[in-house]
Design a protein around this motif. Structure first.
Motif, PDB file in Angstrom:
ATOM      1  N   HIS A   1     -64.105  37.252  43.688  1.00  0.00           N
ATOM      2  CA  HIS A   1     -63.918  36.528  44.948  1.00  0.00           C
ATOM      3  C   HIS A   1     -62.491  36.006  45.057  1.00  0.00           C
ATOM      4  O   HIS A   1     -62.055  35.238  44.193  1.00  0.00           O
ATOM      5  CB  HIS A   1     -64.853  35.321  45.049  1.00  0.00           C
ATOM      6  CG  HIS A   1     -66.295  35.667  44.880  1.00  0.00           C
ATOM      7  ND1 HIS A   1     -67.096  36.043  45.931  1.00  0.00           N
ATOM      8  CD2 HIS A   1     -67.073  35.703  43.772  1.00  0.00           C
ATOM      9  CE1 HIS A   1     -68.312  36.297  45.485  1.00  0.00           C
ATOM     10  NE2 HIS A   1     -68.330  36.101  44.171  1.00  0.00           N
TER      11      HIS A   1
ATOM     12  N   LYS B   1     -70.466  26.169  51.664  1.00  0.00           N
ATOM     13  CA  LYS B   1     -71.475  26.323  50.630  1.00  0.00           C
ATOM     14  C   LYS B   1     -71.046  27.338  49.577  1.00  0.00           C
ATOM     15  O   LYS B   1     -71.185  27.118  48.375  1.00  0.00           O
ATOM     16  CB  LYS B   1     -72.794  26.757  51.285  1.00  0.00           C
ATOM     17  CG  LYS B   1     -73.986  26.409  50.446  1.00  0.00           C
ATOM     18  CD  LYS B   1     -75.280  26.482  51.234  1.00  0.00           C
ATOM     19  CE  LYS B   1     -76.388  26.846  50.283  1.00  0.00           C
ATOM     20  NZ  LYS B   1     -77.255  27.914  50.759  1.00  0.00           N
ATOM     21  N   GLU B   2     -70.476  28.450  50.064  1.00  0.00           N
ATOM     22  CA  GLU B   2     -69.983  29.460  49.135  1.00  0.00           C
ATOM     23  C   GLU B   2     -68.921  28.872  48.208  1.00  0.00           C
ATOM     24  O   GLU B   2     -68.910  29.094  47.008  1.00  0.00           O
ATOM     25  CB  GLU B   2     -69.336  30.620  49.905  1.00  0.00           C
ATOM     26  CG  GLU B   2     -70.300  31.687  50.344  1.00  0.00           C
ATOM     27  CD  GLU B   2     -69.607  32.696  51.267  1.00  0.00           C
ATOM     28  OE1 GLU B   2     -70.181  33.751  51.474  1.00  0.00           O
ATOM     29  OE2 GLU B   2     -68.483  32.426  51.763  1.00  0.00           O
TER      30      GLU B   2
ATOM     31  N   HIS C   1     -64.183  31.212  52.975  1.00  0.00           N
ATOM     32  CA  HIS C   1     -65.526  31.091  52.432  1.00  0.00           C
ATOM     33  C   HIS C   1     -66.198  29.961  53.181  1.00  0.00           C
ATOM     34  O   HIS C   1     -65.541  29.013  53.586  1.00  0.00           O
ATOM     35  CB  HIS C   1     -65.489  30.708  50.944  1.00  0.00           C
ATOM     36  CG  HIS C   1     -64.938  31.778  50.060  1.00  0.00           C
ATOM     37  ND1 HIS C   1     -65.612  32.920  49.756  1.00  0.00           N
ATOM     38  CD2 HIS C   1     -63.762  31.855  49.399  1.00  0.00           C
ATOM     39  CE1 HIS C   1     -64.889  33.674  48.959  1.00  0.00           C
ATOM     40  NE2 HIS C   1     -63.745  33.047  48.727  1.00  0.00           N
ATOM     41  N   SER C   2     -67.499  30.063  53.360  1.00  0.00           N
ATOM     42  CA  SER C   2     -68.207  28.929  53.939  1.00  0.00           C
ATOM     43  C   SER C   2     -68.163  27.788  52.926  1.00  0.00           C
ATOM     44  O   SER C   2     -67.939  28.018  51.737  1.00  0.00           O
ATOM     45  CB  SER C   2     -69.655  29.306  54.240  1.00  0.00           C
ATOM     46  OG  SER C   2     -70.346  29.462  53.011  1.00  0.00           O
TER      47      SER C   2
ATOM     48  N   GLY D   1     -70.252  26.634  45.647  1.00  0.00           N
ATOM     49  CA  GLY D   1     -70.912  27.463  44.642  1.00  0.00           C
ATOM     50  C   GLY D   1     -69.908  28.057  43.666  1.00  0.00           C
ATOM     51  O   GLY D   1     -70.137  28.085  42.460  1.00  0.00           O
ATOM     52  N   LEU D   2     -68.764  28.516  44.199  1.00  0.00           N
ATOM     53  CA  LEU D   2     -67.734  29.080  43.327  1.00  0.00           C
ATOM     54  C   LEU D   2     -67.114  27.997  42.451  1.00  0.00           C
ATOM     55  O   LEU D   2     -66.935  28.175  41.250  1.00  0.00           O
ATOM     56  CB  LEU D   2     -66.642  29.746  44.172  1.00  0.00           C
ATOM     57  CG  LEU D   2     -66.989  31.114  44.756  1.00  0.00           C
ATOM     58  CD1 LEU D   2     -65.916  31.566  45.733  1.00  0.00           C
ATOM     59  CD2 LEU D   2     -67.149  32.135  43.647  1.00  0.00           C
TER      60      LEU D   2
END
Ligand SMILES: Nc1ncnc2c1ncn2[C@@H]1O[C@H](COP(=O)(O)OP(=O)(O)OP(=O)(O)O)[C@@H](O)[C@H]1O
Ligand SMILES: Nc1ncnc2c1ncn2[C@@H]1O[C@H](COP(=O)(O)OP(=O)(O)O)[C@@H](O)[C@H]1O
Ligand code: SF4
Ligand code: SF4
Ligand SMILES: [Mg+2]
Ligand SMILES: [Mg+2]
Lengths: 333, 348
Positions: free
Chosen positions: B85, B94-95, B91-92, B98-99
């Motif tokens: 990534h 949330k994404e 990125h949203s 998460g990352l």
């Protein structure tokens, strides 16, 4: 050991910090000598009492710290009982000092040349131009390039390594009998560290001064020292020729310490580790101060405090080397 | 250096800082703007489960790379790619969260990086709550205990405050906190430099054990080459913002290519006391604000020529997956000249 003259003798030195609940003992019954032209390394982990020993020797303990026992002799004369004024003269004339942060020893407002010439002229009766010439020679000796230009610059115009060279030049102005260097390379980059170590070593040989080199870095000691004292919790755990201490340690603490240092070229999955950490001054255990961490501890270690015992060419404060305890363990078996 | 399935790739990564004097002073003195290239077009990658170490002298840009990797700085050029990534891509929220959870950072100073007013329990529970890893208090408390035990502390230590611990224990607490969000990748900036050697050994052993048990990957920054030898699979050597050599650590230690790498390895104190002869090290580390032209290392390099003063070297990839930035290596003249210098210094 060499038959050279001892320059510094420290006998049963004890340093205390009085506080509300009594006395903290930062240095406890420490004895050693440093001979002419010799580098004595003093190693140990932080809080072991290295710097306190150094400061006590040169009469620069910060109050309330005080020498509570023992003697310090320079060229056979006691210097621990001098008046502050007399001690200042001894420091100015016969002892050179190099600390971790070169900026603490340099005045930011004066050029490097002025600091050097002033020091030279307080100790020698020489003209300004002679003093300047000596200062330039000293800067050249410690490896400052273009010293005749650099001499008129200010400390902030020098890099860290060059400042430390200037401090060493300052220490040499008076042709000292002994040099005390407390972590002189700790703030420097590795490539510069190597240069400063070589310089200290060469100066010690050329000037016949005695050097007490305080550091936590065994690598620096291996490169520089003739003999080493390993300190733990305010006492000397082991003292001896550098090769013996590093390659054939006698005290379990020194052994553990050496095993815990990673070495380039040694492929180990894990480093050997000593459990726990050095006790605080308020919590030094009874008996041998190392006993809670020692893999070879036995009953006597928890009760009686060991003094230095001769073991070959070294001395170690450890009951394992006392013939009496050897007999006892045999008897127990 | 090309690696299959890296967990982290950085490409062409730079960070420039504006270090100009205030506008008025610049006008008075007719100075231009000054830019400091703390990190200058750096490229490396780290395979899953492995450790890459960055070494180099103070100010060469190691910590800046660390901060770029964890997103504390925006890159000036280039990108950081984590597990495929691109971190700069859209990125949203949330994404992104998460990352972010998947990589954590450990700092040099365990005293400054722990909130002194929080109990250890709350220090470790915080990332568990923040990343929503567990919501139920029983589960949180189970995870706090588990992470304390992972770093060889006990669950009861959670009740204490950071000042009640020694330096090494505090570094264990920072590691436990970093592990609490179940990361795959840890960026460690000089994690043992403030510790005594006997405590350093405990932490290095712990970090290796955790890597094995949890499959972690590390970017491990240090200026101590012996520590790096012990911990690293890959090694990157930085000089004034540039990565001058990078590749498998054992290869580089055995057979260093870049003249600066050779110098660094030669400066390691000889703890074995073999009395080995070394090529003496000269010169000072130049100011990063006005680094030397061409190859930054040329004023200290025994193999520098006119081209080195003029032109910054590009990357040469050698066999064994080693990338080097040096004209002499690229031109194939280095080996011969090193040999010549050796003969001279042993004759002297
Ligand atoms: N926020 C900033 N603004 C301006 N210059 C900076 C900033 N942060 C770092 N620098 C400069 O960037 C260069 C690289 O700094 P960095 O902290 O990455 O070095 P380092 O390799 O980690 O050094 P050390 O070994 O001393 O930790 C240095 O010259 C530093 O002064
Ligand atoms: N002003 C002070 N009051 C009380 N204890 C002190 C003081 N200064 C130093 N100490 C203690 O003396 C011990 C030895 O310190 P020091 O000689 O500085 O250690 P090091 O071996 O790291 O140089 C340490 O435990 C330190 O905490
Ligand atoms: S005296 Fe006992 S506890 Fe102390 S170092 Fe020797 S064996 Fe270990
Ligand atoms: S490019 Fe030139 S100056 Fe730079 S390291 Fe190579 S030989 Fe030395
Ligand atoms: Mg000290
Ligand atoms: Mg840094």
């Amino acid at each position: 050991m060499s038959n050279k003259k001892p320059v510094l003798e420290v006998r049963n030195l004890r340093v205390e910090f009085p506080n509300r609940r009594g006395n903290l003992v930062a240095v406890d019954d420490v004895s050693f000598t440093v001979n002419e032209g010799e580098v004595l390394g003093v190693v140990g982990e932080s809080g072991a009492g290295k710097s306190m020993t150094g400061s006590a020797v040169i009469g620069l303990l910060e109050p309330p710290g005080r020498i509570a026992g023992g003697e310090v002799l320079l060229d056979g004369e006691r210097i621990d009982n001098l008046s502050p004024e007399a001690m200042r003269r001894v420091r100015g004339k016969r002892i050179g000092m190099v600390f971790q942060d070169p900026l603490t020893s340099l005045n930011p407002l004066y050029t490097v040349g002025r600091q050097l010439t002033e020091t030279i002229q307080t100790h020698q009766n020489v003209s300004d131009s002679q003093a300047r010439k000596q200062a330039i020679d000293l800067l050249a000796e410690v490896g400052i390039p273009a010293p005749e230009k650099r001499i008129d610059q200010y400390p902030h115009q020098f890099s860290g390594g060059m400042r430390q060279r200037v401090v060493i030049a300052l220490a040499l102005c008076v042709n000292p009998r002994m040099i005390i260097a407390d972590e002189p390379t700790t703030a420097l980059d590795v490539s510069i560290q190597a240069q400063i170590i070589k310089l200290l070593k060469r100066l010690c040989e050329d000037h016949g001064a005695a050097v007490m080199l305080i550091t936590h870095d065994m690598g620096v000691i291996a490169e520089t020292a003739d003999r080493v004292a390993v300190m733990y919790a305010g006492r000397i755990a082991e003292i001896g020729p550098v090769k013996d201490v590093i390659k054939n340690a006698k005290h379990p603490y020194t052994k553990g310490l050496m095993g815990s240092i990673p070495v380039v070229g040694h492929d180990l999955e894990r480093l050997s580790q000593i459990e726990g950490s050095m006790p605080r001054l308020t919590e030094i255990p009874r008996g041998c101060a190392f006993n809670p961490r020692c893999p070879e501890v036995f009953d006597r270690c928890r009760v009686e405090r060991p003094d230095l015992i001769d073991v070959g060419t070294s001395r170690a404060a450890c009951w394992l080397h006392d013939p009496a305890s050897a007999k006892k363990t045999e008897a127990a078996e | 250096m090309t690696i299959e399935k890296p967990i982290l790739e950085v490409e062409d990564l730079s960070k420039y800082f504006d270090v100009s004097a205030p506008l008025l002073r610049r006008l008075v003195r007719r100075e231009g703007r000054a830019t400091l290239r703390a990190v200058d077009r750096v490229k490396f990658s780290i395979p899953k489960g492995k450790t890459l170490s960055l070494v180099g002298e103070s100010g060469c840009g190691k910590s800046t790379v660390a901060r770029l990797v964890v997103g504390l700085y925006e890159p000036t050029t280039g990108k950081v790619v984590f597990d495929g990534h691109d971190m700069a891509a859209k990125h949203s929220r949330k994404e992104m969260a998460g990352l972010r959870r998947r990589f954590q950072m450990i700092f040099q100073d365990p005293f400054a990086s722990l909130n002194p007013r929080w109990r250890v329990y709350d220090i470790i529970a915080e990332p568990i709550r923040a990343h929503g890893i567990a919501r139920d208090e029983r589960e949180i408390s189970r995870r706090v205990a588990q992470n304390l035990e992972r770093v060889k502390l006990s669950a009861r230590d959670g009740e204490k405050f950071p000042h009640e611990f020694s330096g090494g224990q505090r570094q264990r607490i920072s590691i436990a906190r970093a592990l609490a969000s179940e990361p795959e990748f840890l960026v460690c900036d000089e994690p043992t430099s403030a510790l005594d050697v006997s405590v350093q050994a405990q932490i290095l052993n712990l970090m290796k054990d955790l890597q094995r048990e949890l499959g972690l990957s590390y970017l491990f920054i240090s200026h101590d080459l012996a520590v790096v030898y012990h911990i690293a699979d890959y090694l990157g050597v930085m000089y004034l913002g540039r990565l001058v050599e990078v590749g498998p650590a054992r290869e580089i230690f055995k057979n260093p290519q870049h003249p600066y790498t050779r110098m660094l390895l030669d400066a390691i104190p000889d703890l074995e006391m073999t009395g080995r002869k070394r090529i003496p090290v000269g010169g000072e580390v130049p100011s990063p604000i006005s680094p030397p032209s061409g190859c930054h290392f040329h004023p200290r390099c025994p193999f520098a020529n006119e081209r080195c003063q003029r032109e910054a070297p590009g990357v040469t990839t050698l066999s064994g997956e080693i990338d080097v930035r040096c004209h002499a290596v690229e031109e194939g003249r280095l080996a011969g000249e090193v040999e010549k210098l050796r003969m001279q210094s042993s004759a002297a």
